[in-house]
Design a protein around this motif. Sequence first.
Motif, PDB file in Angstrom:
ATOM      1  N   ALA A 138     -26.888 -25.980  94.707  1.00  0.00           N
ATOM      2  CA  ALA A 138     -26.484 -24.758  95.013  1.00  0.00           C
ATOM      3  C   ALA A 138     -26.239 -24.470  96.347  1.00  0.00           C
ATOM      4  CB  ALA A 138     -27.454 -23.399  94.412  1.00  0.00           C
ATOM      5  N   ALA A 139     -26.981 -24.753  97.115  1.00  0.00           N
ATOM      6  CA  ALA A 139     -26.783 -24.873  98.800  1.00  0.00           C
ATOM      7  C   ALA A 139     -25.609 -25.559  99.001  1.00  0.00           C
ATOM      8  CB  ALA A 139     -28.080 -24.988  99.293  1.00  0.00           C
ATOM      9  N   LYS A 140     -25.383 -26.742  98.663  1.00  0.00           N
ATOM     10  CA  LYS A 140     -24.407 -27.363  99.082  1.00  0.00           C
ATOM     11  C   LYS A 140     -22.864 -26.753  98.394  1.00  0.00           C
ATOM     12  CE  LYS A 140     -26.519 -31.855  98.929  1.00  0.00           C
ATOM     13  NZ  LYS A 140     -27.850 -31.357  98.454  1.00  0.00           N
ATOM     14  N   ARG A 141     -23.071 -26.046  97.371  1.00  0.00           N
ATOM     15  CA  ARG A 141     -21.601 -25.390  96.940  1.00  0.00           C
ATOM     16  C   ARG A 141     -21.493 -24.256  97.797  1.00  0.00           C
ATOM     17  NH1 ARG A 141     -21.508 -21.993  90.889  1.00  0.00           N
ATOM     18  NH2 ARG A 141     -19.549 -21.680  91.057  1.00  0.00           N
ATOM     19  N   LEU A 142     -22.572 -23.399  98.242  1.00  0.00           N
ATOM     20  CA  LEU A 142     -22.112 -22.421  99.159  1.00  0.00           C
ATOM     21  C   LEU A 142     -21.691 -22.788 100.459  1.00  0.00           C
ATOM     22  CD1 LEU A 142     -25.379 -20.122  98.422  1.00  0.00           C
ATOM     23  CD2 LEU A 142     -22.880 -20.073  97.358  1.00  0.00           C
ATOM     24  N   LEU A 143     -22.075 -24.093 100.945  1.00  0.00           N
ATOM     25  CA  LEU A 143     -21.654 -24.673 102.360  1.00  0.00           C
ATOM     26  C   LEU A 143     -20.096 -25.014 102.328  1.00  0.00           C
ATOM     27  CD1 LEU A 143     -25.071 -26.475 103.275  1.00  0.00           C
ATOM     28  CD2 LEU A 143     -23.990 -24.809 104.377  1.00  0.00           C
ATOM     29  N   LEU A 144     -19.769 -25.457 100.922  1.00  0.00           N
ATOM     30  CA  LEU A 144     -18.288 -25.954 101.089  1.00  0.00           C
ATOM     31  C   LEU A 144     -17.313 -24.970 101.211  1.00  0.00           C
ATOM     32  CD1 LEU A 144     -16.613 -28.293 100.122  1.00  0.00           C
ATOM     33  CD2 LEU A 144     -16.521 -27.406  97.868  1.00  0.00           C
ATOM     34  N   PRO A 145     -17.168 -23.877 101.002  1.00  0.00           N
ATOM     35  CA  PRO A 145     -15.925 -23.122 101.240  1.00  0.00           C
ATOM     36  C   PRO A 145     -15.949 -22.738 103.058  1.00  0.00           C
ATOM     37  CG  PRO A 145     -17.469 -21.773 100.142  1.00  0.00           C
ATOM     38  CD  PRO A 145     -17.974 -23.201  99.998  1.00  0.00           C
ATOM     39  N   ILE A 146     -17.201 -22.582 103.548  1.00  0.00           N
ATOM     40  CA  ILE A 146     -17.398 -22.401 104.764  1.00  0.00           C
ATOM     41  C   ILE A 146     -16.783 -23.627 105.665  1.00  0.00           C
ATOM     42  CG2 ILE A 146     -18.977 -21.616 106.784  1.00  0.00           C
ATOM     43  CD1 ILE A 146     -18.844 -19.921 104.332  1.00  0.00           C
ATOM     44  N   ALA A 147     -17.253 -24.634 105.357  1.00  0.00           N
ATOM     45  CA  ALA A 147     -16.795 -26.164 105.818  1.00  0.00           C
ATOM     46  C   ALA A 147     -15.208 -26.182 105.786  1.00  0.00           C
ATOM     47  CB  ALA A 147     -17.452 -27.175 105.683  1.00  0.00           C
ATOM     48  N   ALA A 148     -14.620 -26.010 104.690  1.00  0.00           N
ATOM     49  CA  ALA A 148     -13.407 -26.097 103.984  1.00  0.00           C
ATOM     50  C   ALA A 148     -12.282 -25.189 105.383  1.00  0.00           C
ATOM     51  CB  ALA A 148     -12.925 -25.882 102.604  1.00  0.00           C
ATOM     52  N   THR A 149     -12.806 -23.733 105.236  1.00  0.00           N
ATOM     53  CA  THR A 149     -11.790 -22.962 105.899  1.00  0.00           C
ATOM     54  C   THR A 149     -11.981 -23.389 107.384  1.00  0.00           C
ATOM     55  OG1 THR A 149     -13.736 -21.340 105.994  1.00  0.00           O
ATOM     56  CG2 THR A 149     -11.954 -21.132 104.376  1.00  0.00           C
ATOM     57  N   ASP A 150     -13.093 -23.777 107.818  1.00  0.00           N
ATOM     58  CA  ASP A 150     -13.364 -24.166 109.373  1.00  0.00           C
ATOM     59  C   ASP A 150     -12.474 -25.341 109.689  1.00  0.00           C
ATOM     60  OD1 ASP A 150     -14.955 -21.889 109.910  1.00  0.00           O
ATOM     61  OD2 ASP A 150     -16.931 -23.401 109.783  1.00  0.00           O
ATOM     62  N   GLY A 152      -9.610 -25.765 108.101  1.00  0.00           N
ATOM     63  CA  GLY A 152      -8.057 -25.450 108.210  1.00  0.00           C
ATOM     64  C   GLY A 152      -7.572 -25.506 106.989  1.00  0.00           C
ATOM     65  N   HIS A 153      -8.603 -25.885 105.706  1.00  0.00           N
ATOM     66  CA  HIS A 153      -8.219 -26.007 104.377  1.00  0.00           C
ATOM     67  C   HIS A 153      -8.234 -24.610 103.874  1.00  0.00           C
ATOM     68  CE1 HIS A 153      -7.304 -30.051 105.174  1.00  0.00           C
ATOM     69  NE2 HIS A 153      -8.492 -30.364 105.203  1.00  0.00           N
ATOM     70  N   SER A 154      -7.614 -24.338 102.401  1.00  0.00           N
ATOM     71  CA  SER A 154      -8.048 -23.343 101.555  1.00  0.00           C
ATOM     72  C   SER A 154      -9.191 -23.606 100.772  1.00  0.00           C
ATOM     73  CB  SER A 154      -6.799 -23.131 100.714  1.00  0.00           C
ATOM     74  OG  SER A 154      -6.705 -24.138  99.845  1.00  0.00           O
ATOM     75  N   VAL A 155      -9.608 -22.507 100.043  1.00  0.00           N
ATOM     76  CA  VAL A 155     -11.051 -22.950  99.356  1.00  0.00           C
ATOM     77  C   VAL A 155     -10.654 -23.800  98.129  1.00  0.00           C
ATOM     78  CG1 VAL A 155     -12.712 -21.720  97.733  1.00  0.00           C
ATOM     79  CG2 VAL A 155     -11.997 -20.556 100.107  1.00  0.00           C
ATOM     80  N   THR A 156      -9.365 -23.483  97.542  1.00  0.00           N
ATOM     81  CA  THR A 156      -8.898 -24.320  96.382  1.00  0.00           C
ATOM     82  C   THR A 156      -8.837 -25.836  96.958  1.00  0.00           C
ATOM     83  OG1 THR A 156      -7.784 -22.722  95.697  1.00  0.00           O
ATOM     84  CG2 THR A 156      -7.349 -24.547  94.635  1.00  0.00           C
ATOM     85  N   ARG A 157      -8.147 -26.073  98.115  1.00  0.00           N
ATOM     86  CA  ARG A 157      -8.298 -27.527  98.341  1.00  0.00           C
ATOM     87  C   ARG A 157      -9.700 -28.087  98.651  1.00  0.00           C
ATOM     88  NH1 ARG A 157      -4.357 -29.697 102.888  1.00  0.00           N
ATOM     89  NH2 ARG A 157      -2.786 -29.139 101.369  1.00  0.00           N
ATOM     90  N   GLY A 158     -10.575 -27.409  99.308  1.00  0.00           N
ATOM     91  CA  GLY A 158     -11.786 -27.856  99.235  1.00  0.00           C
ATOM     92  C   GLY A 158     -12.594 -28.079  98.050  1.00  0.00           C
ATOM     93  N   ALA A 159     -12.452 -27.153  97.052  1.00  0.00           N
ATOM     94  CA  ALA A 159     -13.103 -27.316  95.801  1.00  0.00           C
ATOM     95  C   ALA A 159     -12.410 -28.546  95.097  1.00  0.00           C
ATOM     96  CB  ALA A 159     -12.764 -26.068  94.846  1.00  0.00           C
ATOM     97  N   GLY A 160     -11.052 -28.849  95.267  1.00  0.00           N
ATOM     98  CA  GLY A 160     -10.622 -29.982  94.974  1.00  0.00           C
ATOM     99  C   GLY A 160     -11.283 -31.194  95.389  1.00  0.00           C
ATOM    100  N   TYR A 161     -11.259 -31.426  96.872  1.00  0.00           N
ATOM    101  CA  TYR A 161     -11.936 -32.576  97.212  1.00  0.00           C
ATOM    102  C   TYR A 161     -13.402 -32.608  96.566  1.00  0.00           C
ATOM    103  CZ  TYR A 161      -8.519 -32.512 100.925  1.00  0.00           C
ATOM    104  OH  TYR A 161      -7.236 -32.436 101.691  1.00  0.00           O
ATOM    105  N   ALA A 162     -14.267 -31.652  96.552  1.00  0.00           N
ATOM    106  CA  ALA A 162     -15.730 -31.758  95.781  1.00  0.00           C
ATOM    107  C   ALA A 162     -15.324 -32.236  94.137  1.00  0.00           C
ATOM    108  CB  ALA A 162     -16.116 -30.394  95.678  1.00  0.00           C
ATOM    109  N   ILE A 163     -14.463 -31.892  93.513  1.00  0.00           N
ATOM    110  CA  ILE A 163     -14.072 -32.307  92.212  1.00  0.00           C
ATOM    111  C   ILE A 163     -13.942 -33.787  92.307  1.00  0.00           C
ATOM    112  CG2 ILE A 163     -12.779 -32.523  90.143  1.00  0.00           C
ATOM    113  CD1 ILE A 163     -14.707 -29.884  90.370  1.00  0.00           C
ATOM    114  N   VAL A 164     -13.287 -34.387  93.199  1.00  0.00           N
ATOM    115  CA  VAL A 164     -13.065 -35.848  93.520  1.00  0.00           C
ATOM    116  C   VAL A 164     -14.155 -36.467  93.799  1.00  0.00           C
ATOM    117  CG1 VAL A 164     -11.701 -37.439  95.096  1.00  0.00           C
ATOM    118  CG2 VAL A 164     -10.564 -35.369  94.437  1.00  0.00           C
ATOM    119  N   ILE A 165     -15.148 -35.798  94.718  1.00  0.00           N
ATOM    120  CA  ILE A 165     -16.383 -36.459  94.835  1.00  0.00           C
ATOM    121  C   ILE A 165     -17.143 -36.547  93.557  1.00  0.00           C
ATOM    122  CG2 ILE A 165     -18.515 -36.018  96.220  1.00  0.00           C
ATOM    123  CD1 ILE A 165     -16.223 -37.305  97.901  1.00  0.00           C
TER     124      ILE A 165
END
Length: 465
Positions: A138-150, A152-165
């Motif tokens: 759960a912690a990694k899931r919460l860290l993802l949107p912060i790292a993605a926006t920092d 320069g990516h949208s949340v959807t793009r960050g979530a897409g990368y997480a799905i690939v992983i």
Amino acid sequence: MTVLSAARAAITSTTTAAGPPAARAGRRRALAGVLGAQACALTVTRMLLIAVPWLVWSSTGNTAQAGLVLLGQTMPYALTQWLAGPLLDRIGPRRISIAGDLTSAGLLAVLAVGTAGPVWLIGLILAGVGAADGPAAAAKRLLLPIAATDAGHSVTRGAGYAIVIERAATTVGPALTGWLIVAAGGATALWVSAALLAAAAGIATRTVTDPPRDHCSSRYASRLRAGAGYLRHHQSLRALTTMFLATNLIDQALISILLPTWAHTGGHSPAMIGLALGVAAGTAGCSALVTARLSDRLPRRGVYLIAVIVAGPTRIAALAADWPPEAVIAVWGLAGLGAGVFNPIVEAVQIESVPAELRGRVLTLINALAWAGIPVGGLVGAGLLATAGLPAAAGVCAIAYLVAVCYPGWRVNWQPTPGANPGEGHSGTAPLPSPHHSGSTASDQPERQRHRVSGRATSTRGDYR
């Protein structure tokens, strides 16, 4: 290493973050760190699905005990994830991710040393692994949107990368475990799992920073109730949670009962089951990567409805129609494409719908409720199969799946909040607003816009959608 390479490859596109090259590199480094930690932890989760049953079976020869040990690992996973929600918001997900991964690594190392121990001890150790892994995931899931926006990516793009992983880990983990067991024994697979979790903790330590914390001084139980209250009054999140609960139940019935029955009654080998699941995972990873690149240009509601219908009911309908195996595999591959498209969108909607200070409590509660359907799914599938036979049982599940995934299409506000930053929270001890009308109608839009123009945080209910 293949999964870690996927994490690096996922963020090689040019970012739009402002600032000097060193600053941009630091922001990309944080996103790579979150994805790398997820890659290691998810690979271990998939490895244990193979290594644990093999360990128990080789020790006792009892497959039923292997199933009970796995159940004993997954139940604490969901429960502790929910209970850790207030702690995630209070002390930050970074520390919990590191502590959870190190705890799991230590327990797996103990298990690797004592693989010949009694089943009750193996089960106890793995229950501890599940209890530590739930909050860490759960912690990694919460860290993802912060790292993605920092970065320069949208949340959807960050979530897409997480799905690939996640899909890469699903492919690599079982294959790596099988090779390690054959080449060096089950204990080696456990040692490698422990090493990967230690690597996840090390990556997070060096690359990740915490999002804003909730500094409210209320008691733990009150904070837990605040998350439940937010979910209860948020129409969009309620609709998505209902969908998760229903589809997880049906998916469990499909994978554990209907698909093996189709293979057995049709005279197909067990390899056909693995092929169907593997093809779906592979195509989902490919489409998730494409979705990540095009996420900002896609109309969310329409894309969700098309993708989720392709991804869900079609797999089950193919079994009901008793198509030849080649056609079934092709349908499962097509379904994987749909899954890779809609999952990043749904993840982004959840993150954008919750203020940063409440995300730990709300998102972990949603996940716990979604998991509630999994233990029941196998029983429902077996009951339908015994009552009506495979074609009818699969047909009922396909129709139920269709209804479940279409329901959020008209109950969720799919539009991203203009100017919202998933990494920004509200200050300290100010009470969080009630989300009573969040996501329910378009009539709140003018009120939200007026308060955004004012440039200061307010207690308007619609502000946090």
